[in-house]
Design a protein around this motif. Structure first.
Motif, PDB file in Angstrom:
ATOM      1  N   ARG A   6      64.103  73.224  68.367  1.00 40.75           N
ATOM      2  CA  ARG A   6      63.891  73.161  66.878  1.00 40.75           C
ATOM      3  C   ARG A   6      63.242  71.442  66.942  1.00 40.75           C
ATOM      4  NH1 ARG A   6      69.525  74.446  68.757  1.00 40.75           N
ATOM      5  NH2 ARG A   6      69.538  71.988  68.925  1.00 40.75           N
ATOM      6  N   LYS A   7      62.863  71.566  65.859  1.00 40.19           N
ATOM      7  CA  LYS A   7      61.692  70.208  65.237  1.00 40.19           C
ATOM      8  C   LYS A   7      61.903  70.067  63.861  1.00 40.19           C
ATOM      9  CE  LYS A   7      58.456  71.560  68.905  1.00 40.19           C
ATOM     10  NZ  LYS A   7      57.245  72.038  69.545  1.00 40.19           N
ATOM     11  N   ASN A   8      62.856  70.307  63.540  1.00 38.93           N
ATOM     12  CA  ASN A   8      63.172  69.658  62.127  1.00 38.93           C
ATOM     13  C   ASN A   8      65.055  69.566  61.816  1.00 38.93           C
ATOM     14  OD1 ASN A   8      64.485  71.962  60.446  1.00 38.93           O
ATOM     15  ND2 ASN A   8      62.492  72.917  60.865  1.00 38.93           N
ATOM     16  N   LEU A   9      65.252  68.789  61.240  1.00 40.08           N
ATOM     17  CA  LEU A   9      66.338  68.326  60.888  1.00 40.08           C
ATOM     18  C   LEU A   9      67.006  69.306  59.847  1.00 40.08           C
ATOM     19  CD1 LEU A   9      65.784  64.874  59.174  1.00 40.08           C
ATOM     20  CD2 LEU A   9      66.438  65.596  61.072  1.00 40.08           C
ATOM     21  N   SER A  10      66.859  69.999  59.035  1.00 42.60           N
ATOM     22  CA  SER A  10      67.187  70.977  58.477  1.00 42.60           C
ATOM     23  C   SER A  10      68.228  72.413  59.773  1.00 42.60           C
ATOM     24  CB  SER A  10      66.532  72.409  57.598  1.00 42.60           C
ATOM     25  OG  SER A  10      65.632  72.919  58.353  1.00 42.60           O
ATOM     26  N   ASP A  11      67.169  72.432  60.858  1.00 42.72           N
ATOM     27  CA  ASP A  11      67.907  73.425  61.696  1.00 42.72           C
ATOM     28  C   ASP A  11      68.877  72.406  62.418  1.00 42.72           C
ATOM     29  OD1 ASP A  11      65.915  75.633  61.165  1.00 42.72           O
ATOM     30  OD2 ASP A  11      64.798  74.871  62.816  1.00 42.72           O
ATOM     31  N   ILE A  12      68.828  71.121  62.855  1.00 40.08           N
ATOM     32  CA  ILE A  12      69.393  70.282  63.341  1.00 40.08           C
ATOM     33  C   ILE A  12      70.793  70.376  63.307  1.00 40.08           C
ATOM     34  CG2 ILE A  12      70.031  67.996  63.984  1.00 40.08           C
ATOM     35  CD1 ILE A  12      66.920  68.190  65.049  1.00 40.08           C
ATOM     36  N   LEU A  13      71.225  70.307  61.435  1.00 42.57           N
ATOM     37  CA  LEU A  13      72.160  69.982  60.328  1.00 42.57           C
ATOM     38  C   LEU A  13      72.804  71.633  60.717  1.00 42.57           C
ATOM     39  CD1 LEU A  13      70.452  67.829  57.672  1.00 42.57           C
ATOM     40  CD2 LEU A  13      72.317  67.685  59.955  1.00 42.57           C
ATOM     41  N   LYS A  14      72.235  72.494  60.526  1.00 41.53           N
ATOM     42  CA  LYS A  14      72.788  73.903  60.743  1.00 41.53           C
ATOM     43  C   LYS A  14      74.237  74.421  61.425  1.00 41.53           C
ATOM     44  CE  LYS A  14      68.937  76.593  58.937  1.00 41.53           C
ATOM     45  NZ  LYS A  14      68.377  77.550  58.553  1.00 41.53           N
ATOM     46  N   SER A  75      63.281  68.024  80.445  1.00 36.72           N
ATOM     47  CA  SER A  75      63.016  69.343  80.831  1.00 36.72           C
ATOM     48  C   SER A  75      63.273  70.219  79.517  1.00 36.72           C
ATOM     49  CB  SER A  75      63.980  70.227  81.274  1.00 36.72           C
ATOM     50  OG  SER A  75      65.201  69.764  80.702  1.00 36.72           O
ATOM     51  N   GLN A  76      62.964  71.356  80.328  1.00 34.23           N
ATOM     52  CA  GLN A  76      62.873  72.392  78.564  1.00 34.23           C
ATOM     53  C   GLN A  76      64.652  72.399  78.695  1.00 34.23           C
ATOM     54  OE1 GLN A  76      60.575  74.554  77.555  1.00 34.23           O
ATOM     55  NE2 GLN A  76      59.402  72.424  77.752  1.00 34.23           N
ATOM     56  N   PRO A  77      64.999  73.026  77.588  1.00 37.89           N
ATOM     57  CA  PRO A  77      66.036  73.429  77.339  1.00 37.89           C
ATOM     58  C   PRO A  77      66.818  74.884  78.330  1.00 37.89           C
ATOM     59  CG  PRO A  77      65.117  74.472  75.105  1.00 37.89           C
ATOM     60  CD  PRO A  77      64.233  73.931  76.408  1.00 37.89           C
ATOM     61  N   ILE A  99      62.778  63.097  68.189  1.00 37.59           N
ATOM     62  CA  ILE A  99      61.682  62.834  68.810  1.00 37.59           C
ATOM     63  C   ILE A  99      62.446  63.160  69.891  1.00 37.59           C
ATOM     64  CG2 ILE A  99      61.632  60.660  70.475  1.00 37.59           C
ATOM     65  CD1 ILE A  99      62.191  59.059  67.566  1.00 37.59           C
ATOM     66  N   MET A 100      64.166  62.994  70.481  1.00 36.86           N
ATOM     67  CA  MET A 100      63.361  64.450  71.925  1.00 36.86           C
ATOM     68  C   MET A 100      63.418  65.830  71.766  1.00 36.86           C
ATOM     69  SD  MET A 100      64.875  61.440  73.631  1.00 36.86           S
ATOM     70  CE  MET A 100      66.412  62.434  75.205  1.00 36.86           C
ATOM     71  N   GLU A 101      63.572  65.844  71.121  1.00 33.50           N
ATOM     72  CA  GLU A 101      63.101  67.951  71.289  1.00 33.50           C
ATOM     73  C   GLU A 101      61.957  68.099  71.033  1.00 33.50           C
ATOM     74  OE1 GLU A 101      66.096  69.931  68.925  1.00 33.50           O
ATOM     75  OE2 GLU A 101      67.644  69.923  70.182  1.00 33.50           O
ATOM     76  N   ALA A 102      61.083  67.324  70.847  1.00 26.74           N
ATOM     77  CA  ALA A 102      59.128  67.377  71.066  1.00 26.74           C
ATOM     78  C   ALA A 102      59.636  67.429  71.777  1.00 26.74           C
ATOM     79  CB  ALA A 102      59.491  66.346  68.957  1.00 26.74           C
ATOM     80  N   SER A 103      59.542  66.620  72.838  1.00 26.91           N
ATOM     81  CA  SER A 103      58.965  65.683  73.612  1.00 26.91           C
ATOM     82  C   SER A 103      58.452  66.704  74.871  1.00 26.91           C
ATOM     83  CB  SER A 103      59.922  64.908  74.109  1.00 26.91           C
ATOM     84  OG  SER A 103      59.684  64.334  75.651  1.00 26.91           O
ATOM     85  N   PRO A 104      57.557  66.874  75.090  1.00 25.55           N
ATOM     86  CA  PRO A 104      56.904  68.062  76.338  1.00 25.55           C
ATOM     87  C   PRO A 104      57.353  67.726  77.608  1.00 25.55           C
ATOM     88  CG  PRO A 104      55.211  66.659  75.918  1.00 25.55           C
ATOM     89  CD  PRO A 104      56.225  65.989  74.767  1.00 25.55           C
ATOM     90  N   TRP A 105      57.772  68.931  78.725  1.00 31.04           N
ATOM     91  CA  TRP A 105      58.110  68.375  79.978  1.00 31.04           C
ATOM     92  C   TRP A 105      56.387  68.495  80.645  1.00 31.04           C
ATOM     93  CZ3 TRP A 105      60.963  66.713  83.567  1.00 31.04           C
ATOM     94  CH2 TRP A 105      60.890  66.875  84.981  1.00 31.04           C
ATOM     95  N   ALA A 106      56.807  67.763  81.028  1.00 35.06           N
ATOM     96  CA  ALA A 106      54.690  67.282  81.702  1.00 35.06           C
ATOM     97  C   ALA A 106      54.390  67.960  83.001  1.00 35.06           C
ATOM     98  CB  ALA A 106      54.564  65.820  82.140  1.00 35.06           C
ATOM     99  N   THR A 107      53.847  68.405  82.884  1.00 40.81           N
ATOM    100  CA  THR A 107      52.981  69.686  84.280  1.00 40.81           C
ATOM    101  C   THR A 107      52.469  68.772  85.725  1.00 40.81           C
ATOM    102  OG1 THR A 107      51.439  70.527  83.685  1.00 40.81           O
ATOM    103  CG2 THR A 107      53.390  71.849  82.687  1.00 40.81           C
ATOM    104  N   ASN A 108      51.914  67.979  85.059  1.00 39.88           N
ATOM    105  CA  ASN A 108      50.663  67.132  86.092  1.00 39.88           C
ATOM    106  C   ASN A 108      52.128  65.940  87.058  1.00 39.88           C
ATOM    107  OD1 ASN A 108      51.242  65.983  83.810  1.00 39.88           O
ATOM    108  ND2 ASN A 108      49.056  65.915  83.909  1.00 39.88           N
TER     109      ASN A 108
END
Length: 108
Positions: A6-14, A75-77, A99-108
């Motif tokens: 989830r990347k927006n506040l409305s999804d998190i608040l639900k 990590s991925q969820p 911020i944390m949910e938008a953080s990608p898992w680095a593959t290298n």
């Protein structure tokens, strides 16, 4: 296939379950929705492992402000994790969660 973050506040608040950061004795640091807690056992849904972080000195700072997402490894969820040796549980701010949910898992 990994669940999409989830990347927006409305999804998190639900959702009614609080999002927490959990430090364990030997399984590292995780964050996700707190499903249950029984003594030292914690169940998280939509859980991610914080493998490495930059931009915060303490877990308190991570829970409040998040991390430097470009340099941290989160990590991925996973749908569900049961952590059996939780020693610290911190409520996360909405800013940190986004911020944390938008953080990608680095593959290298």
């Amino acid at each position: 296939m990994a669940k999409k973050a989830r990347k927006n506040l409305s999804d998190i608040l639900k959702d009614s379950q609080p999002i927490v950061l959990v430090r364990t004795y030997s399984a590292g640091v995780h964050f996700g929705r707190l499903v249950s807690r029984k003594g030292k056992e914690v169940e998280l849904a939509d859980a991610r492992r914080v493998w490495r972080w930059y931009g915060a000195n303490t877990l308190n700072e991570i829970a409040e402000h998040g991390v430097d997402a470009s340099r941290s490894r989160i990590s991925q969820p996973t749908k569900r994790v049961i952590l059996t040796e939780a020693i610290e549980i911190l409520d996360m701010s909405l800013k940190a969660v986004v911020i944390m949910e938008a953080s990608p898992w680095a593959t290298n």
